[in-house]
Design a protein around this motif. Structure first.
Motif, PDB file in Angstrom:
ATOM      1  N   VAL A 197      10.002   7.638 -11.970  1.00 25.91           N
ATOM      2  CA  VAL A 197       8.850   6.893 -12.478  1.00 25.91           C
ATOM      3  C   VAL A 197       9.290   5.565 -13.094  1.00 25.91           C
ATOM      4  O   VAL A 197       8.617   4.547 -12.934  1.00 25.91           O
ATOM      5  N   MET A 198      10.440   5.551 -13.745  1.00 23.19           N
ATOM      6  CA  MET A 198      10.940   4.279 -14.285  1.00 23.19           C
ATOM      7  C   MET A 198      11.234   3.287 -13.161  1.00 23.19           C
ATOM      8  O   MET A 198      10.942   2.095 -13.282  1.00 23.19           O
ATOM      9  N   ILE A 199      11.777   3.782 -12.063  1.00 23.86           N
ATOM     10  CA  ILE A 199      11.994   2.923 -10.897  1.00 23.86           C
ATOM     11  C   ILE A 199      10.650   2.419 -10.386  1.00 23.86           C
ATOM     12  O   ILE A 199      10.491   1.238 -10.067  1.00 23.86           O
ATOM     13  N   CYS A 200       9.684   3.306 -10.327  1.00 25.37           N
ATOM     14  CA  CYS A 200       8.350   2.923  -9.854  1.00 25.37           C
ATOM     15  C   CYS A 200       7.700   1.880 -10.762  1.00 25.37           C
ATOM     16  O   CYS A 200       7.025   0.966 -10.278  1.00 25.37           O
ATOM     17  N   ILE A 201       7.895   2.003 -12.051  1.00 26.70           N
ATOM     18  CA  ILE A 201       7.359   1.003 -12.968  1.00 26.70           C
ATOM     19  C   ILE A 201       7.981  -0.350 -12.661  1.00 26.70           C
ATOM     20  O   ILE A 201       7.291  -1.372 -12.612  1.00 26.70           O
ATOM     21  N   SER A 202       9.267  -0.348 -12.392  1.00 26.63           N
ATOM     22  CA  SER A 202       9.929  -1.601 -12.024  1.00 26.63           C
ATOM     23  C   SER A 202       9.406  -2.139 -10.700  1.00 26.63           C
ATOM     24  O   SER A 202       9.255  -3.356 -10.536  1.00 26.63           O
ATOM     25  N   MET A 203       9.108  -1.249  -9.775  1.00 26.89           N
ATOM     26  CA  MET A 203       8.523  -1.682  -8.504  1.00 26.89           C
ATOM     27  C   MET A 203       7.171  -2.354  -8.750  1.00 26.89           C
ATOM     28  O   MET A 203       6.888  -3.421  -8.207  1.00 26.89           O
ATOM     29  N   LEU A 204       6.343  -1.725  -9.589  1.00 26.01           N
ATOM     30  CA  LEU A 204       5.034  -2.301  -9.908  1.00 26.01           C
ATOM     31  C   LEU A 204       5.183  -3.658 -10.597  1.00 26.01           C
ATOM     32  O   LEU A 204       4.424  -4.585 -10.313  1.00 26.01           O
ATOM     33  N   GLN A 205       6.162  -3.748 -11.490  1.00 23.26           N
ATOM     34  CA  GLN A 205       6.395  -5.024 -12.154  1.00 23.26           C
ATOM     35  C   GLN A 205       6.679  -6.119 -11.136  1.00 23.26           C
ATOM     36  O   GLN A 205       6.150  -7.220 -11.240  1.00 23.26           O
ATOM     37  N   VAL A 216       4.308   5.327  -5.810  1.00 22.63           N
ATOM     38  CA  VAL A 216       4.179   5.312  -7.269  1.00 22.63           C
ATOM     39  C   VAL A 216       3.255   6.444  -7.723  1.00 22.63           C
ATOM     40  O   VAL A 216       3.578   7.190  -8.651  1.00 22.63           O
ATOM     41  N   MET A 217       2.121   6.587  -7.062  1.00 21.18           N
ATOM     42  CA  MET A 217       1.178   7.645  -7.435  1.00 21.18           C
ATOM     43  C   MET A 217       1.805   9.031  -7.261  1.00 21.18           C
ATOM     44  O   MET A 217       1.644   9.913  -8.124  1.00 21.18           O
ATOM     45  N   GLU A 218       2.524   9.231  -6.174  1.00 21.65           N
ATOM     46  CA  GLU A 218       3.170  10.519  -5.925  1.00 21.65           C
ATOM     47  C   GLU A 218       4.221  10.819  -6.988  1.00 21.65           C
ATOM     48  O   GLU A 218       4.307  11.951  -7.488  1.00 21.65           O
ATOM     49  N   GLU A 219       5.019   9.816  -7.330  1.00 23.39           N
ATOM     50  CA  GLU A 219       6.066  10.030  -8.328  1.00 23.39           C
ATOM     51  C   GLU A 219       5.475  10.323  -9.707  1.00 23.39           C
ATOM     52  O   GLU A 219       5.993  11.172 -10.437  1.00 23.39           O
ATOM     53  N   CYS A 220       4.397   9.652 -10.054  1.00 20.16           N
ATOM     54  CA  CYS A 220       3.732   9.938 -11.331  1.00 20.16           C
ATOM     55  C   CYS A 220       3.197  11.374 -11.345  1.00 20.16           C
ATOM     56  O   CYS A 220       3.289  12.075 -12.361  1.00 20.16           O
ATOM     57  N   SER A 221       2.680  11.811 -10.218  1.00 18.42           N
ATOM     58  CA  SER A 221       2.182  13.175 -10.104  1.00 18.42           C
ATOM     59  C   SER A 221       3.327  14.183 -10.258  1.00 18.42           C
ATOM     60  O   SER A 221       3.171  15.219 -10.912  1.00 18.42           O
ATOM     61  N   GLU A 222       4.476  13.876  -9.663  1.00 18.77           N
ATOM     62  CA  GLU A 222       5.627  14.773  -9.777  1.00 18.77           C
ATOM     63  C   GLU A 222       6.134  14.843 -11.218  1.00 18.77           C
ATOM     64  O   GLU A 222       6.557  15.906 -11.682  1.00 18.77           O
ATOM     65  N   ALA A 260       0.837  -1.205   0.000  1.00 15.99           N
ATOM     66  CA  ALA A 260       0.000   0.000   0.000  1.00 15.99           C
ATOM     67  C   ALA A 260       0.875   1.259   0.000  1.00 15.99           C
ATOM     68  O   ALA A 260       0.614   2.204  -0.766  1.00 15.99           O
ATOM     69  N   GLU A 261       1.908   1.272   0.844  1.00 15.27           N
ATOM     70  CA  GLU A 261       2.801   2.440   0.888  1.00 15.27           C
ATOM     71  C   GLU A 261       3.558   2.593  -0.426  1.00 15.27           C
ATOM     72  O   GLU A 261       3.707   3.713  -0.937  1.00 15.27           O
ATOM     73  N   ASN A 262       4.030   1.473  -0.973  1.00 18.01           N
ATOM     74  CA  ASN A 262       4.732   1.535  -2.257  1.00 18.01           C
ATOM     75  C   ASN A 262       3.810   2.019  -3.365  1.00 18.01           C
ATOM     76  O   ASN A 262       4.232   2.777  -4.239  1.00 18.01           O
TER      77      ASN A 262
END
Length: 108
Positions: free
Chosen positions: A69-77, A30-36, A24-26
Motif C-alpha cells: 500500500v505504501m508503494i501504491c500511495i507513491s504510485m498515486l502521488q 491500488v484498490m486491490e492492494e488496499c483491500s488486501e 486505469a490498471e494502476n
C-alpha cells in the motif's frame, strides 16, 4: 516516515511500474492492494497471540500488505502529481484534527 517518492533508489523502479500499465490498471491495482491490507488487518483480530507461529505469520502478511500500500500511495502521488510536501501537510492537518477529537474540542 519514509516516502518512496523521496527515495532516489526507488524513483526509477516506480516510474517503470507506472509505465508498465495504464492509469486505469494502476488505479485498480491500488484498490486491490488496499483491500488486501484491510483483509490482513482483519485477520490480526482473529488470531490469538497465544499461538505464536500463527500470529507471526499474520504479522508478516500485514507487513507485506502495508509495504504494497505504501508503494501504491507513491504510485498515486506520481500519477496525480502530489508532492511529499503536499501530502505531509494533509497528514499534519488530519493528525491535528484527530487530536482535537480526542480532546473533545471543536476541530473545524
Amino acid at each position: 516516515m519514509i516516502w518512496i517518492t523521496s527515495s532516489i533508489e526507488y524513483q526509477n523502479d516506480l516510474e517503470k511500474l507506472l509505465k508498465s500499465k495504464s492509469d486505469a490498471e494502476n488505479s485498480l491495482i491500488v484498490m486491490e492492494e488496499c483491500s488486501e491490507l484491510a483483509k490482513a488487518t482483519s485477520k490480526m483480530y482473529r488470531v490469538a497471540e497465544d499461538k505464536p507461529g500463527k500470529f507471526l505469520d499474520r504479522k508478516e502478511d500485514l507487513r507485506e500488505e502495508m509495504a504494497d500500500v505504501m508503494i501504491c500511495i507513491s504510485m498515486l502521488q506520481r500519477m496525480y502529481k502530489i508532492s511529499d510536501v503536499d501530502l505531509e501537510a494533509k497528514i499534519r492537518g488530519k493528525m491535528y484534527r484527530n487530536m482535537q477529537r480526542l480532546k473533545g474540542e471543536d476541530y473545524e
